[in-house]
Write a protein that holds these residues in place. Structure first.
Motif, mmCIF file in Angstrom:
data_model
loop_
_atom_site.group_PDB
_atom_site.id
_atom_site.type_symbol
_atom_site.label_atom_id
_atom_site.label_comp_id
_atom_site.label_asym_id
_atom_site.label_seq_id
_atom_site.Cartn_x
_atom_site.Cartn_y
_atom_site.Cartn_z
ATOM 1 N N ALA A 32 -2.389 -3.367 7.117
ATOM 2 C CA ALA A 32 -3.050 -3.512 5.930
ATOM 3 C C ALA A 32 -2.291 -2.600 4.667
ATOM 4 O O ALA A 32 -2.113 -3.266 3.535
ATOM 5 C CB ALA A 32 -4.397 -2.732 5.871
ATOM 6 N N ARG A 33 -1.887 -1.785 4.873
ATOM 7 C CA ARG A 33 -0.998 -0.881 4.020
ATOM 8 C C ARG A 33 0.367 -1.759 3.813
ATOM 9 O O ARG A 33 0.723 -1.447 2.507
ATOM 10 C CB ARG A 33 -0.572 0.486 4.787
ATOM 11 N N ALA A 34 0.867 -2.147 4.810
ATOM 12 C CA ALA A 34 1.907 -3.074 4.430
ATOM 13 C C ALA A 34 1.977 -4.012 3.293
ATOM 14 O O ALA A 34 2.665 -4.604 2.553
ATOM 15 C CB ALA A 34 2.811 -3.194 5.656
ATOM 16 N N ARG A 35 0.704 -4.866 3.749
ATOM 17 C CA ARG A 35 0.284 -5.735 2.813
ATOM 18 C C ARG A 35 0.033 -5.499 1.440
ATOM 19 O O ARG A 35 0.251 -6.166 0.228
ATOM 20 C CB ARG A 35 -1.154 -6.584 3.397
ATOM 21 N N VAL A 36 -0.592 -4.297 1.254
ATOM 22 C CA VAL A 36 -0.954 -3.954 0.042
ATOM 23 C C VAL A 36 0.301 -3.379 -0.616
ATOM 24 O O VAL A 36 0.281 -3.495 -2.013
ATOM 25 C CB VAL A 36 -1.890 -2.806 0.133
ATOM 26 N N GLU A 37 1.218 -2.781 -0.028
ATOM 27 C CA GLU A 37 2.442 -2.276 -0.584
ATOM 28 C C GLU A 37 3.239 -3.365 -1.225
ATOM 29 O O GLU A 37 4.182 -3.175 -2.189
ATOM 30 C CB GLU A 37 3.293 -1.671 0.582
ATOM 31 N N ALA A 38 2.942 -4.818 -0.601
ATOM 32 C CA ALA A 38 3.783 -5.949 -1.483
ATOM 33 C C ALA A 38 3.014 -6.214 -2.944
ATOM 34 O O ALA A 38 3.827 -6.884 -3.546
ATOM 35 C CB ALA A 38 3.366 -7.287 -0.669
#
Length: 232
Positions: free
Chosen positions: A152-158
């Motif tokens: 989820a954090r990786a998706r949000v970092e995008a």
């Protein structure tokens, strides 16, 4: 005036929901249904802004009803009423396009806040529902939980920094107008950001994006944990 349909197989629950909504002069209940089939027919007839559906009813339940409502009257937002132990049903309703989720035993203010949020085009996850959804998604064990949070954090970092700000407030249940005032942006700009967020996260609606926001830990903490994030 926000027009509401209530669907629950228990007359006492319908009466209680109606009584709570009646405390808000900007909300009116236009119809009541005892099952999902009747709810769909009455939604087609009355075209309410929001349908408040019990997630499980005899015969045609809320899950089947939300599919038909989203297919035939997509302008009507759907708020699902749930009880504890129905996490899998919540996830299914989320995937079918329900925009709000409330616990039947929750605070009356949450019902009004949820109805108003969904009527305004926002998503609304009761804080308890959001916590349970995230916990259920992580139920595969500590490794799965860490993996989901990391994903989820990786998706949000995008997302851009501004999109992350918008996502956090979206996860709090704020409408586009409320987010715009918070961030001092035009409402149209916020709407464009929301569209971009949904596309970048690969989700179909605001409620699903709200789950990602909670998993990633980007949702502002309200001053009262029983209530959604409020404007000061």
């Amino acid at each position: 005036m926000i027009r509401i349909l209530i669907a629950d197989d228990e007359p006492m629950i319908r009466a209680g929901v109606r009584a709570v909504l009646a405390t808000d002069p900007g909300i009116t209940v236009v119809a009541e249904a005892a099952d999902g089939h009747q709810a769909v027919e009455l939604v087609r007839r009355h075209r309410p802004h929001v349908a408040v559906l019990d997630i499980r009813m005899p015969g045609t339940g809320g899950l089947e009803a939300v599919v038909e409502i989203r297919r035939t009257v997509p302008e009507t937002g759907v708020v699902m009423l749930t009880t504890f132990g129905e996490d899998e049903y919540i996830l299914r309703a989320l995937s079918e396009g329900a925009a709000g989720f409330l616990i039947k035993s929750g605070e009356p203010e949450e019902l009004i806040a949820g109805v108003r949020a969904v009527a305004g085009g926002a998503a609304y996850l009761s804080p308890k529902v959001a916590a349970r959804v995230v916990a259920h998604l992580a139920a595969g064990g500590a490794g799965a939980q860490v993996g989901r949070r990391s994903a989820a954090r990786a998706r949000v970092e995008a997302l851009t920094a501004r999109e992350r700000d918008v996502l956090g407030f979206l996860g709090s249940g704020l409408s586009n107008g409320q987010i715009a005032r918070r961030l001092h942006l035009a409402e149209g700009t916020v709407k464009a950001h929301v569209s971009s967020i949904l596309a970048r996260l690969g989700v179909h609606n605001r409620a699903a994006a709200a789950v990602v926001a909670h998993e990633a830990g980007v949702v502002p903490v309200p001053s009262d944990p029983r209530l959604p994030y409020k404007e000061s």
